[in-house]
Each structure stands twice: as C-alpha cells, then as structure tokens.
Design a protein around this motif. Structure first.
Motif, PDB file in Angstrom:
ATOM      1  N   PRO A  31       0.745  -0.989   0.004  1.00  0.00           N
ATOM      2  CA  PRO A  31      -0.026  -0.096  -0.262  1.00  0.00           C
ATOM      3  C   PRO A  31       0.696   1.659  -0.032  1.00  0.00           C
ATOM      4  N   LYS A  32       2.705   1.247   0.659  1.00  0.00           N
ATOM      5  CA  LYS A  32       2.571   2.287   0.380  1.00  0.00           C
ATOM      6  C   LYS A  32       4.376   2.671  -0.481  1.00  0.00           C
ATOM      7  N   ASN A  33       4.623   1.511  -0.357  1.00  0.00           N
ATOM      8  CA  ASN A  33       6.035   0.798  -1.308  1.00  0.00           C
ATOM      9  C   ASN A  33       5.981   0.419  -2.453  1.00  0.00           C
ATOM     10  N   GLY A  54      -7.405 -25.587   0.651  1.00  0.00           N
ATOM     11  CA  GLY A  54      -6.971 -26.673   1.031  1.00  0.00           C
ATOM     12  C   GLY A  54      -6.358 -26.810   2.752  1.00  0.00           C
ATOM     13  N   ASP A  55      -5.764 -25.431   3.136  1.00  0.00           N
ATOM     14  CA  ASP A  55      -4.841 -24.874   4.530  1.00  0.00           C
ATOM     15  C   ASP A  55      -5.276 -24.230   4.607  1.00  0.00           C
ATOM     16  N   ALA A  56      -6.441 -23.107   4.744  1.00  0.00           N
ATOM     17  CA  ALA A  56      -7.475 -22.181   5.410  1.00  0.00           C
ATOM     18  C   ALA A  56      -6.114 -21.489   5.212  1.00  0.00           C
ATOM     19  N   VAL A  57      -5.385 -20.034   6.966  1.00  0.00           N
ATOM     20  CA  VAL A  57      -5.606 -19.895   6.582  1.00  0.00           C
ATOM     21  C   VAL A  57      -3.429 -19.211   6.863  1.00  0.00           C
ATOM     22  N   TYR A  58      -2.977 -18.288   6.603  1.00  0.00           N
ATOM     23  CA  TYR A  58      -1.632 -18.147   6.507  1.00  0.00           C
ATOM     24  C   TYR A  58      -1.335 -16.092   6.801  1.00  0.00           C
ATOM     25  N   LYS A  59      -0.646 -16.030   8.556  1.00  0.00           N
ATOM     26  CA  LYS A  59      -0.120 -14.742   8.202  1.00  0.00           C
ATOM     27  C   LYS A  59       1.106 -14.894   8.930  1.00  0.00           C
ATOM     28  N   SER A  60       2.003 -13.558   7.902  1.00  0.00           N
ATOM     29  CA  SER A  60       2.955 -13.640   8.294  1.00  0.00           C
ATOM     30  C   SER A  60       3.624 -12.126   8.860  1.00  0.00           C
ATOM     31  N   TYR A  61       3.849 -11.793   9.641  1.00  0.00           N
ATOM     32  CA  TYR A  61       4.428 -10.792  10.498  1.00  0.00           C
ATOM     33  C   TYR A  61       5.951  -9.815  10.285  1.00  0.00           C
ATOM     34  N   ASP A  62       6.018 -10.250   9.017  1.00  0.00           N
ATOM     35  CA  ASP A  62       7.735 -10.225   8.253  1.00  0.00           C
ATOM     36  C   ASP A  62       7.265  -9.575   7.310  1.00  0.00           C
ATOM     37  N   GLY A  63       6.329  -9.184   6.021  1.00  0.00           N
ATOM     38  CA  GLY A  63       7.091  -9.745   5.211  1.00  0.00           C
ATOM     39  C   GLY A  63       6.641 -10.738   3.594  1.00  0.00           C
ATOM     40  N   GLY A  64       6.075 -12.050   4.489  1.00  0.00           N
ATOM     41  CA  GLY A  64       6.159 -13.400   4.507  1.00  0.00           C
ATOM     42  C   GLY A  64       7.618 -14.121   4.643  1.00  0.00           C
ATOM     43  N   GLN A  65       8.304 -13.868   5.359  1.00  0.00           N
ATOM     44  CA  GLN A  65       9.693 -14.113   5.672  1.00  0.00           C
ATOM     45  C   GLN A  65       9.244 -16.133   6.261  1.00  0.00           C
ATOM     46  N   PRO A 102       2.044  -2.164   7.097  1.00  0.00           N
ATOM     47  CA  PRO A 102       2.222  -3.200   5.941  1.00  0.00           C
ATOM     48  C   PRO A 102       2.810  -4.754   5.680  1.00  0.00           C
ATOM     49  N   ALA A 103       4.067  -5.188   6.433  1.00  0.00           N
ATOM     50  CA  ALA A 103       5.427  -6.079   6.834  1.00  0.00           C
ATOM     51  C   ALA A 103       3.666  -7.008   7.470  1.00  0.00           C
ATOM     52  N   THR A 104       2.576  -7.025   7.818  1.00  0.00           N
ATOM     53  CA  THR A 104       1.808  -8.040   7.950  1.00  0.00           C
ATOM     54  C   THR A 104       0.975  -8.908   6.621  1.00  0.00           C
ATOM     55  N   ILE A 105       1.071 -10.000   6.216  1.00  0.00           N
ATOM     56  CA  ILE A 105       0.184 -10.369   5.291  1.00  0.00           C
ATOM     57  C   ILE A 105      -0.763 -11.606   5.243  1.00  0.00           C
ATOM     58  N   TYR A 106      -1.592 -11.775   4.873  1.00  0.00           N
ATOM     59  CA  TYR A 106      -2.283 -12.812   4.408  1.00  0.00           C
ATOM     60  C   TYR A 106      -2.175 -14.181   3.727  1.00  0.00           C
ATOM     61  N   ALA A 107      -2.330 -14.652   3.594  1.00  0.00           N
ATOM     62  CA  ALA A 107      -2.442 -15.597   2.664  1.00  0.00           C
ATOM     63  C   ALA A 107      -4.182 -16.935   3.120  1.00  0.00           C
ATOM     64  N   VAL A 151      -2.700  -7.288   2.250  1.00  0.00           N
ATOM     65  CA  VAL A 151      -1.293  -6.464   2.994  1.00  0.00           C
ATOM     66  C   VAL A 151      -2.530  -5.733   3.775  1.00  0.00           C
ATOM     67  N   ASP A 152      -2.165  -6.175   5.450  1.00  0.00           N
ATOM     68  CA  ASP A 152      -2.694  -5.226   6.191  1.00  0.00           C
ATOM     69  C   ASP A 152      -2.435  -3.423   6.087  1.00  0.00           C
TER      70      ASP A 152
END
Length: 319
Positions: free
Chosen positions: A8-10, A63-74, A54-59, A49-50
């Motif tokens: 959203p910003k970069n 077949g395997d529900a929801v994942y969340k990352s707090y570090d840009g997907g690392q 924005p470092a917080t992202i959801y996928a 992307v939150d």
C-alpha cells in the motif's frame, strides 16, 4: 499468475501467487524471491496486506485455510481457530479489511463467510440468511459505511447492512429465481462498490457484467458489447469516477463511462488470457496484469501498453 497483491505504500514491493507458490519482489519486479518458510505447499488463492502495518500479510489457500506473516512473508503461521474442518479443506477466495480497524477482517470461502476481530486469531462464521448457497467467491465493503457488505456467490449477490450478522439475497435483475438453487446459477467472480457513489456497485460474473445504482435493489446488465462475457477479474480505478477494468480470456478491457462503452487494452501481451489485474496504490497509471501462460505484465500508462516482466521461475528460493 493467480493474483497480484501490491504494497500500500512502497511501489517497489509486489507479491504474486502462481499455481505453485507466492513470490515477492522488493525491486519493482526485477528480481523475485519464493516465500515458503512455514507454509504448506497448498495453492495460494488470496492475499491481503495489512493497510496499517504492511509487513503483516495474510494468505488464503486451497485446502489449508489461512496463514499470516508478520515479517513480509519470511515466516508464516497458521490462523485457523474457529474454522471448522470442512472450511480448512475448502478454498479461501478473498480477504476484506474494515477500513477503520485493521484487525477486523472478513473472509470469503467456498464454505461461506467468516469474520475475525482479532487479526485472524479467531474466526466466526457469518452465514445467517444465506440459505441457498455455501460458495462465496468475492466480497466487498462500502468504503464509506463499513457495516454494508456485498457477497458474490455461486447463486448471485447477497447484501448485509450490519457487518455480516445477517444477509439478504439481492438478485433482482441478476438471477432468475428458478435458477438460484442450481449450483452454478450465475457465478459472481468479482464484486466492487463504487467509492465515488457508494450506492453503486458492479458484479462481474461468468455470464456477463451487471451494475446497481440503488444499493442492489435492482441490477442492470452492462457491457453487452464485450465479445467474451466470461469475466475473470475486475477493479475500479481508485482515482477516477466511472472507470472500470475487467479481464478475461480475451485480455483487458476498460470503460470510462460506468460500463456503457469499452476499449480493449491488449497492446504488448503475448497471451490474452488475463487472470488478474491490480492498480498501484501510489501511482494511478501503474498497473500489473497476470496471465495464464506468459507470466506477469506491467503498464505505466493505465493499460494502453503492456510490457512483459522478468520470469518468476528465475527467482531465488528464500527458505
């Protein structure tokens, strides 16, 4: 390219999902990294992307529900509390953020709609009033009145005026009543509320394009001049009233008058089967399009011309 998610910003940070995995670019698409740590190898169908962090992202996966990352997907963590077993094995189609609360998110899945008020910490099913359908493909929220939601389903459109607590079927002009109970009565692929005129919304379907100007009391068919009525994705220009982009098997089309007339924007594509399209949050003339067969494309002139971007398959694997 199943989906494109832009930071959203970069403008240099881009996420894309393919039939295989998620890739991220930090340099405007010149190089790509495969994001894979901590997530199963289920297909990713949806990303978000939150908007505040924005470092917080959801996928959302198939077949395997929801994942969340707090570090840009690392690194990824599974966020499935409140999602029943049937939902976990379903397809997560879309995330929608409340513009006033970044921990308040709605989820469209093939087993219905779910809501979290804790950034995915716990999910609650929100299907009251949706008797005929389970499969929810797309959601959108009125950006000015976030209590109002629209859901595009396998049987038309539903509307909620109380944050998804109850849904009403709003198919007048959209689906003949006798067709609603058939599983593919009118698959809605994308629904978008007009930020400039919030009582107006657009519903793209596998059988044409529809518009409402009265808050979904009634729908009218638009875009009948389009050669292919199977519409895969749709976005509304965030800076210009009445400007719509749709994609399908025959490329990208734009209307500048709310859907009355259309222009084909395929200059530069080697494949016209376009699965996804995204507009930059920082440059309204910068667009990305994902194809089925020839990768990712970029346009710097609002779709007038497209250039092919470096192949994702040459990316580095980040473990």
């Amino acid at each position: 390219i199943v989906l494109i998610q832009l930071h959203p910003k970069n403008p240099e940070i881009i996420y894309v999902a393919t039939n295989d995995y998620i890739y991220k670019s930090r340099d405007g698409g010149r190089t790509w990294a495969n994001l894979s740590k901590g997530m199963s190898h289920s297909r990713v169908i949806a990303m978000a992307v939150d908007p505040i962090y924005p470092a917080t992202i959801y996928a959302g996966t198939k077949g395997d529900a929801v994942y969340k990352s707090y570090d840009g997907g690392q690194r990824w963590a599974s966020m499935r509390s409140g999602l029943d077993d049937a939902t976990i094995s379903s397809v997560v189609n879309q995330f929608v953020f409340d513009p006033f609360d970044n921990n308040h998110i709605f989820l469209a899945t093939t087993m219905g709609i779910f809501e979290t008020k804790s950034g995915g910490g716990n999910w609650t099913k929100r299907m009251e009033g949706m008797k005929e359908v389970l499969m929810v493909v797309t959601l959108d929220m009125d950006p000015t009145r976030p209590a109002i939601l629209y859901a595009g389903t396998s049987g038309g459109v539903y509307k909620s005026i109380n944050e998804g607590a109850h849904w009403e079927k709003v198919n007048n002009g959209l689906v003949p009543p006798e067709m609603v109970k058939t599983s593919r009565a009118l698959n809605v692929t994308s629904i978008r509320v007009d930020a400039f005129e919030p009582d107006s919304a657009y519903a793209a379907t596998l059988a044409g394009l529809y518009k409402t100007t009265d808050g979904a009391k009634s729908w009218m068919r638009i875009g009948e001049s389009l050669a292919d009525q199977m519409i895969i994705s749709m976005i509304l220009d965030r800076t210009k009233k009445g400007v719509i982009y749709i994609t399908g098997r025959d490329g990208v089309h734009r209307s500048e008058d709310g859907g009355l007339t259309w222009k084909t924007l395929n200059k530069g594509f080697t494949t016209t089967n376009v699965r996804s399209i995204a507009q930059s949050a920082t440059d309204p003339n910068l667009f990305y399009a994902g194809t089925n067969g020839s990768g990712l494309y970029r346009s710097r002139d609002a779709g007038e011309t497209w250039e092919s971007m470096p192949s994702l398959s040459n990316s580095a694997n980040v473990q």
